[in-house]
Design an enzyme around this catalytic site. Structure first.
Site, PDB file in Angstrom:
ATOM      1  N   ARG A 173       0.813  -1.208   0.000  1.00 47.83           N
ATOM      2  CA  ARG A 173       0.000   0.000   0.000  1.00 47.83           C
ATOM      3  C   ARG A 173       0.855   1.271   0.000  1.00 47.83           C
ATOM      4  O   ARG A 173       0.309   2.381  -0.033  1.00 47.83           O
ATOM      5  CB  ARG A 173      -0.955  -0.018   1.204  1.00 47.83           C
ATOM      6  CG  ARG A 173      -1.888  -1.233   1.201  1.00 47.83           C
ATOM      7  CD  ARG A 173      -3.112  -1.013   2.029  1.00 47.83           C
ATOM      8  NE  ARG A 173      -3.830   0.165   1.608  1.00 47.83           N
ATOM      9  CZ  ARG A 173      -4.840   0.708   2.281  1.00 47.83           C
ATOM     10  NH1 ARG A 173      -5.238   0.141   3.410  1.00 47.83           N
ATOM     11  NH2 ARG A 173      -5.443   1.794   1.848  1.00 47.83           N
TER      12      ARG A 173
ATOM     13  N   ARG B 239      -0.227  -3.138  11.717  1.00 45.14           N
ATOM     14  CA  ARG B 239       0.135  -2.106  10.735  1.00 45.14           C
ATOM     15  C   ARG B 239       0.863  -0.896  11.355  1.00 45.14           C
ATOM     16  O   ARG B 239       1.550  -0.167  10.651  1.00 45.14           O
ATOM     17  CB  ARG B 239      -1.132  -1.583  10.044  1.00 45.14           C
ATOM     18  CG  ARG B 239      -1.951  -2.639   9.308  1.00 45.14           C
ATOM     19  CD  ARG B 239      -1.253  -3.095   8.043  1.00 45.14           C
ATOM     20  NE  ARG B 239      -1.960  -4.197   7.411  1.00 45.14           N
ATOM     21  CZ  ARG B 239      -2.972  -4.056   6.567  1.00 45.14           C
ATOM     22  NH1 ARG B 239      -3.397  -2.853   6.250  1.00 45.14           N
ATOM     23  NH2 ARG B 239      -3.543  -5.115   6.026  1.00 45.14           N
TER      24      ARG B 239
ATOM     25  N   HIS C 127      -7.761  -2.826  12.615  1.00 48.70           N
ATOM     26  CA  HIS C 127      -7.378  -1.461  12.988  1.00 48.70           C
ATOM     27  C   HIS C 127      -8.096  -1.024  14.270  1.00 48.70           C
ATOM     28  O   HIS C 127      -9.172  -1.549  14.593  1.00 48.70           O
ATOM     29  CB  HIS C 127      -7.795  -0.476  11.873  1.00 48.70           C
ATOM     30  CG  HIS C 127      -6.943  -0.521  10.651  1.00 48.70           C
ATOM     31  ND1 HIS C 127      -7.465  -0.681   9.388  1.00 48.70           N
ATOM     32  CD2 HIS C 127      -5.601  -0.396  10.490  1.00 48.70           C
ATOM     33  CE1 HIS C 127      -6.473  -0.663   8.503  1.00 48.70           C
ATOM     34  NE2 HIS C 127      -5.335  -0.494   9.146  1.00 48.70           N
TER      35      HIS C 127
ATOM     36  N   CYS D 115     -13.039   4.174   6.422  1.00 50.55           N
ATOM     37  CA  CYS D 115     -11.871   3.902   5.564  1.00 50.55           C
ATOM     38  C   CYS D 115     -11.935   4.577   4.200  1.00 50.55           C
ATOM     39  O   CYS D 115     -10.915   4.761   3.556  1.00 50.55           O
ATOM     40  CB  CYS D 115     -11.751   2.414   5.284  1.00 50.55           C
ATOM     41  SG  CYS D 115     -12.116   1.360   6.646  1.00 50.55           S
TER      42      CYS D 115
END
Ligand code: CIR
Length: 257
Positions: free
Chosen positions: A87, A132, A162, A249
């Site tokens: 990403r 992450r 998340h 998101c």
């Protein structure tokens, strides 16, 4: 309301190759995902936001989840260094778009952070340490924000991708939470609405200035949010949920002056 911007990003033709952490890969209907994404953008427009949609490419399957690429404050924006290597090339176009509205700060290696791990509630910023987002990122975010008067805390993310899969803001001191995925002590100063136990993935709501965008996949939790006094705008978000994404998101909100 002053004219605020919502930056979104098109759904990649390679969406089916998205990153997945907690979910099994299942077929995604990209056309249906696009239709649901358009309805989401319309919900933002209806709320008064000017939607600025960035282009995508087959090289960025997760591009639609633009929230992970930056964190926007009134004073500045932080461009992230996403935790998933696939990403990282999503950042230049997002940085270019944000540069029109905010001074930019960039997270530097070895720090990694996804915007989905950052919860902002008024002047409080909670950073979720996850697969992450690492400790080094917490330090860099603190250095950028504390001089501006923000209080920066960190907490561990467990059971979900998340921090904002587990907790999002419904109001200045009101949070929507999945109590099993958060450390309650980290959020003790807030009032909370809990997701319905049969809807564990329902803790992601997008709070706008006068309404909350929420997925129609979680009707029991929607009822709880409405009972707490929030005005809801329900959208279908089932296809992007298969890519482990939810409503926060898919946009970066840049508040107007
Ligand atoms: C990923 O794993 O990066 C994407 N498939 C989903 C990202 C969802 N983003 C978010 O919750 N902020």
């Amino acid at each position: 309301m002053p004219r605020s911007i919502a930056i979104t990003r098109a759904i990649s033709p390679a969406l089916a190759d998205c990153e997945l952490t907690y979910l099994e890969r299942v077929p995604i209907d990209v056309e249906q995902a696009r239709a649901q994404h358009r309805a989401y953008e319309e919900a933002l427009m209806e709320a008064g936001y000017l939607v600025e949609r960035l282009d995508t490419s087959p090289q960025m399957p997760d591009s639609v989840f633009v929230e992970d690429i930056a964190i926007v404050f009134d004073e500045l924006a932080i461009v992230t260094r996403p935790g998933a290597e696939s990403r990282r090339h999503e950042t230049p176009a997002v940085a270019e778009a944000l540069a029109a509205y905010r001074t930019l700060h960039a997270i530097q290696a070895p720090a990694t952070v996804d915007g989905g791990d950052i919860l902002v509630a008024d002047r409080t910023v909670v950073v979720g340490r996850s697969s992450r987002t690492n400790e080094a990122a917490v330090g860099q975010i603190r250095q950028i924000l504390e001089p501006l008067g923000y209080s920066v805390y960190d907490t561990v993310v467990r059971g979900c991708l998340h921090l904002k899969s587990a907790v999002t803001s419904l109001g200045d001191d009101l949070l929507l939470v999945n109590p099993h995925w958060i450390d309650r002590d980290a959020f003790s100063r807030f009032r909370t609405v809990e997701v319905d136990p049969s809807e564990p993935a329902a803790a992601n709501a997008l709070r706008l200035h006068d309404r909350v965008i929420f997925s129609s996949s979680y009707p029991k939790t929607a009822e709880r949010i409405a009972r707490a006094g929030c005005r809801l705008h329900l959208v279908e978000a089932s296809e992007l949920a298969k890519a482990e994404g939810a409503v926060t998101c898919c946009s970066l909100i840049v508040a107007g002056d």
